[in-house]
Enzyme design. Sequence first.
Site, PDB file in Angstrom:
ATOM      1  N   HIS A 151       0.967  -1.012  -0.123  1.00  0.00           N
ATOM      2  CA  HIS A 151       0.009   0.139   0.123  1.00  0.00           C
ATOM      3  C   HIS A 151       0.828   1.372  -0.125  1.00  0.00           C
ATOM      4  CE1 HIS A 151      -3.291   2.691   0.806  1.00  0.00           C
ATOM      5  NE2 HIS A 151      -2.678   3.133   1.719  1.00  0.00           N
ATOM      6  N   ASP A 192     -15.038   3.299   8.140  1.00  0.00           N
ATOM      7  CA  ASP A 192     -13.864   4.168   7.593  1.00  0.00           C
ATOM      8  C   ASP A 192     -14.394   5.235   6.594  1.00  0.00           C
ATOM      9  OD1 ASP A 192     -11.012   5.243   7.568  1.00  0.00           O
ATOM     10  OD2 ASP A 192     -11.473   4.474   5.409  1.00  0.00           O
ATOM     11  N   ARG A 214     -14.346  13.255   9.583  1.00  0.00           N
ATOM     12  CA  ARG A 214     -13.008  13.891   9.734  1.00  0.00           C
ATOM     13  C   ARG A 214     -12.729  15.021   8.670  1.00  0.00           C
ATOM     14  NH1 ARG A 214      -9.399   9.087   9.153  1.00  0.00           N
ATOM     15  NH2 ARG A 214      -7.923  10.780   9.725  1.00  0.00           N
ATOM     16  N   SER A 250      -7.154   4.353  10.046  1.00  0.00           N
ATOM     17  CA  SER A 250      -8.038   4.290   8.766  1.00  0.00           C
ATOM     18  C   SER A 250      -7.334   3.627   7.825  1.00  0.00           C
ATOM     19  CB  SER A 250      -8.114   5.711   8.330  1.00  0.00           C
ATOM     20  OG  SER A 250      -8.491   6.256   7.015  1.00  0.00           O
ATOM     21  N   LYS A 299      -8.504  -0.695   6.070  1.00  0.00           N
ATOM     22  CA  LYS A 299      -8.905  -1.254   4.674  1.00  0.00           C
ATOM     23  C   LYS A 299      -7.920  -2.406   4.251  1.00  0.00           C
ATOM     24  CE  LYS A 299      -8.730   3.116   3.827  1.00  0.00           C
ATOM     25  NZ  LYS A 299      -8.767   4.482   3.685  1.00  0.00           N
TER      26      LYS A 299
HETATM   27  N1  URA Z   1      -5.613   7.962   3.788  1.00  0.00           N
HETATM   28  C1  URA Z   1      -6.689   7.068   4.352  1.00  0.00           C
HETATM   29  O1  URA Z   1      -7.090   6.209   3.886  1.00  0.00           O
HETATM   30  N2  URA Z   1      -7.037   7.513   5.516  1.00  0.00           N
HETATM   31  C2  URA Z   1      -6.594   8.695   6.129  1.00  0.00           C
HETATM   32  O2  URA Z   1      -7.021   8.849   7.323  1.00  0.00           O
HETATM   33  C3  URA Z   1      -5.750   9.564   5.687  1.00  0.00           C
HETATM   34  C4  URA Z   1      -5.253   9.115   4.173  1.00  0.00           C
END
Ligand code: URA
Length: 441
Positions: free
Chosen positions: A82, A161, A168, A183, A187
Amino acid sequence: MRMYDLIDKKKKGQALSKDEITFMVEGYTQGMIPDYQMSALLMAVYFRGMNEEETLALTLAMAESGEQLDLSEIRGIKVDKHSTGGVGDKTTLVLAPMVSALGIPVAKMSGRGLGHTGGTIDKLESIQGFNTSISKNDFIHNVNTIGLAIAGQTANLAPADKKLYALRDVTATVDNLSLIASSIMSKKIASGADGIVLDVKTGTGAFMKDEQQSFELASEMVKIGDGLGRETYAVISDMNQPLGRHIGNALEVKEAIETLRGEGPDDLLELCVSLGSYMLLAAKRVEAVEEGRRLLLDTIKSGQALEQLKKLVEAQGGEAKAIDHTDLLPKASIIERIKSPISGYINNIMTEEIGVAAMLLGGGRETKESVIDPAVGIVLEKRLGDKVEKGETLAVIHANDEEKLLLAKQHYLSAYQIAQDQTKPIQLIKGFVSADGIIRH
Ligand code: URA
């Protein structure tokens, strides 16, 4: 349990229990907890922070809020990669074929880009016919037969999320390390891989501009991954200039192909080899990263990695001929050179502005509804530290619209700082983070 009490507890700086965090995440996802209460809780977290157990519990609750991919039908140890996102980052297109050429199954769920950073899925879709929404069965079948598959993230991956991030975003609570780390990792955990390698970018084109903070984010994510039973490594890499020279979907595919042919830019290859060697380590294919580096470079020399890319494109319905004949990729109608207004050395690049320039051409999305133009983009001729004469070409813009070209050009020029003194060369790999600690270069 009452959300009011949880807000009060966090406001006073106390830690929330796993049950309390699960209650809060489930309640919010199901619409039982209103935005105003969740906003207050997020702001309390912003100021009071979360400890390691809280961060783990939040990650897990978000990962479990939707579909969790079961990759158990795929043989072998699955390792995911990632990137926190950067300009010109076509790493997956090079890395996935290299790693799979060594027999490591690559089952990659990738995102689309929003804003200045394009997603792998958008890049792959610039190859005519390439299908990024294959069924789960085809996804697993392809990994088991040819060794790799790349598909778009399903909509139901970590929906908590998604909802929390949107909140957020409008309550000034994005930039908290625990919230960012949980966050991203929620994933990755829901994507089902056994191991995770993170490319945490740092610099003017990165989400995290500050190097120290990038190391802290990497450490936090490695702790989460290891804490949830996934062997996790992070590479901290420079994003003070675009990665490689090509920005834009088809242009990036072209550069990825050149790299797999052994004719690509050094920085892109180096990053792929660094990330790949940790993927091989996590997959137990090698015992030391040096061995991994050698094996990965061999996949390019032997042509096996390029062969893997062809197989991927063929298996997902794309025009595989385009891999050997890159002139079959989409091409823009206007090619314009950007000339340097003065002589000197390139000593700073506001990389995010270059990403914005590519987006304005149509290469990225300004809104979720924006339609991507695969052909447009920018090819850099000058990078950090290079000497440039007045009137010499800094970059070549590929556009399909005169108005967009003009806007992109203005952005591009404002992104370069040219000075009279030569600057120190920059280091691409800033360091590594694993369960054993941090190595800084
Ligand atoms: N990328 C994400 O997936 N989440 C965040 O909080 C910041 C960047």
